[in-house]
Design a protein around this motif. Structure first.
Motif, PDB file in Angstrom:
ATOM      1  N   UNK A  84      -6.321   3.350   3.278  1.00  0.00           N
ATOM      2  CA  UNK A  84      -5.020   3.473   2.617  1.00  0.00           C
ATOM      3  C   UNK A  84      -3.975   2.571   3.273  1.00  0.00           C
ATOM      4  N   UNK A  85      -4.015   2.462   4.590  1.00  0.00           N
ATOM      5  CA  UNK A  85      -3.079   1.585   5.292  1.00  0.00           C
ATOM      6  C   UNK A  85      -3.328   0.123   4.920  1.00  0.00           C
ATOM      7  N   UNK A  86      -4.593  -0.264   4.786  1.00  0.00           N
ATOM      8  CA  UNK A  86      -4.918  -1.638   4.391  1.00  0.00           C
ATOM      9  C   UNK A  86      -4.443  -1.905   2.969  1.00  0.00           C
ATOM     10  N   UNK A  87      -4.596  -0.937   2.090  1.00  0.00           N
ATOM     11  CA  UNK A  87      -4.133  -1.098   0.711  1.00  0.00           C
ATOM     12  C   UNK A  87      -2.606  -1.227   0.657  1.00  0.00           C
ATOM     13  N   UNK A  88      -1.915  -0.425   1.440  1.00  0.00           N
ATOM     14  CA  UNK A  88      -0.453  -0.504   1.487  1.00  0.00           C
ATOM     15  C   UNK A  88      -0.019  -1.866   2.018  1.00  0.00           C
ATOM     16  N   UNK A  89      -0.705  -2.366   3.043  1.00  0.00           N
ATOM     17  CA  UNK A  89      -0.385  -3.670   3.610  1.00  0.00           C
ATOM     18  C   UNK A  89      -0.561  -4.764   2.549  1.00  0.00           C
ATOM     19  N   UNK A  90      -1.659  -4.695   1.781  1.00  0.00           N
ATOM     20  CA  UNK A  90      -1.913  -5.690   0.739  1.00  0.00           C
ATOM     21  C   UNK A  90      -0.852  -5.615  -0.355  1.00  0.00           C
ATOM     22  N   UNK A  91      -0.454  -4.405  -0.728  1.00  0.00           N
ATOM     23  CA  UNK A  91       0.575  -4.252  -1.755  1.00  0.00           C
ATOM     24  C   UNK A  91       1.925  -4.778  -1.279  1.00  0.00           C
ATOM     25  N   UNK A  92       2.243  -4.570  -0.005  1.00  0.00           N
ATOM     26  CA  UNK A  92       3.497  -5.102   0.533  1.00  0.00           C
ATOM     27  C   UNK A  92       3.493  -6.626   0.505  1.00  0.00           C
ATOM     28  N   UNK A  93       2.352  -7.238   0.809  1.00  0.00           N
ATOM     29  CA  UNK A  93       2.253  -8.693   0.747  1.00  0.00           C
ATOM     30  C   UNK A  93       2.448  -9.197  -0.678  1.00  0.00           C
ATOM     31  N   UNK A  94       1.873  -8.491  -1.646  1.00  0.00           N
ATOM     32  CA  UNK A  94       2.040  -8.879  -3.049  1.00  0.00           C
ATOM     33  C   UNK A  94       3.496  -8.756  -3.481  1.00  0.00           C
ATOM     34  N   UNK A  95       4.158  -7.693  -3.052  1.00  0.00           N
ATOM     35  CA  UNK A  95       5.572  -7.519  -3.379  1.00  0.00           C
ATOM     36  C   UNK A  95       6.398  -8.643  -2.774  1.00  0.00           C
ATOM     37  N   UNK A  96       6.071  -9.025  -1.551  1.00  0.00           N
ATOM     38  CA  UNK A  96       6.789 -10.115  -0.894  1.00  0.00           C
ATOM     39  C   UNK A  96       6.649 -11.412  -1.698  1.00  0.00           C
ATOM     40  N   UNK A  97       5.443 -11.699  -2.169  1.00  0.00           N
ATOM     41  CA  UNK A  97       5.218 -12.906  -2.965  1.00  0.00           C
ATOM     42  C   UNK A  97       5.996 -12.828  -4.272  1.00  0.00           C
ATOM     43  N   UNK A  98       5.973 -11.682  -4.933  1.00  0.00           N
ATOM     44  CA  UNK A  98       6.705 -11.533  -6.193  1.00  0.00           C
ATOM     45  C   UNK A  98       8.203 -11.681  -5.992  1.00  0.00           C
ATOM     46  N   UNK A  99       8.720 -11.148  -4.898  1.00  0.00           N
ATOM     47  CA  UNK A  99      10.147 -11.300  -4.611  1.00  0.00           C
ATOM     48  C   UNK A  99      10.494 -12.766  -4.373  1.00  0.00           C
ATOM     49  N   UNK A 100       9.623 -13.468  -3.676  1.00  0.00           N
ATOM     50  CA  UNK A 100       9.874 -14.879  -3.411  1.00  0.00           C
ATOM     51  C   UNK A 100       9.870 -15.674  -4.716  1.00  0.00           C
ATOM     52  N   UNK A 101       8.958 -15.366  -5.621  1.00  0.00           N
ATOM     53  CA  UNK A 101       8.898 -16.054  -6.918  1.00  0.00           C
ATOM     54  C   UNK A 101      10.147 -15.743  -7.736  1.00  0.00           C
ATOM     55  N   UNK A 102      10.557 -14.490  -7.739  1.00  0.00           N
ATOM     56  CA  UNK A 102      11.699 -14.077  -8.554  1.00  0.00           C
ATOM     57  C   UNK A 102      13.019 -14.628  -8.035  1.00  0.00           C
ATOM     58  N   UNK A 103      13.148 -14.806  -6.736  1.00  0.00           N
ATOM     59  CA  UNK A 103      14.420 -15.249  -6.181  1.00  0.00           C
ATOM     60  C   UNK A 103      14.532 -16.758  -6.045  1.00  0.00           C
ATOM     61  N   UNK A 104      13.441 -17.461  -6.152  1.00  0.00           N
ATOM     62  CA  UNK A 104      13.484 -18.921  -6.077  1.00  0.00           C
ATOM     63  C   UNK A 104      14.039 -19.436  -7.401  1.00  0.00           C
ATOM     64  N   UNK A 105      15.253 -20.034  -7.394  1.00  0.00           N
ATOM     65  CA  UNK A 105      15.956 -20.415  -8.629  1.00  0.00           C
ATOM     66  C   UNK A 105      15.168 -21.400  -9.474  1.00  0.00           C
TER      67      UNK A 105
END
Length: 86
Positions: A46-67
């Motif tokens: 479960x901790x590994x899954x949470x870590x992977x999901x946090x990484x995916x969220x980080x990538x999505x945030x970077x895509x969304x905020x890059x103008x």
């Protein structure tokens, strides 16, 4: 029912409740909050899954905020919408 029998009844009820809670793996922390005890393998998975999901969220945030990227992403989505309409 006398006071002695009532005390025995209460102790019996609490004991049965504790046995049922232990059988289902429900434990209490030091603050009195209930939680279900999980094994180490499940916890690590479960901790590994949470870590992977946090990484995916980080990538999505970077895509969304890059103008520049967001504008081109908007254009790509609109192209796909236009293509899907008959």
């Amino acid at each position: 029912m006398g006071p002695f029998e009532m005390v025995i009844g209460i102790v019996l009820i609490v004991t049965i409740g504790s046995i049922i809670r232990a059988k289902h793996g429900i434990r209490r922390d030091r603050h009195g909050n209930d939680y279900v005890a999980a094994n180490d393998a499940e916890t690590k998975a479960l901790q590994a899954e949470i870590r992977a999901l946090k990484e995916r969220i980080h990538v999505l945030e970077r895509i969304a905020t890059d103008n520049n990227r967001a504008v081109s992403l908007d254009q790509e989505i609109e192209k796909l919408r236009d293509r899907s309409l008959p």
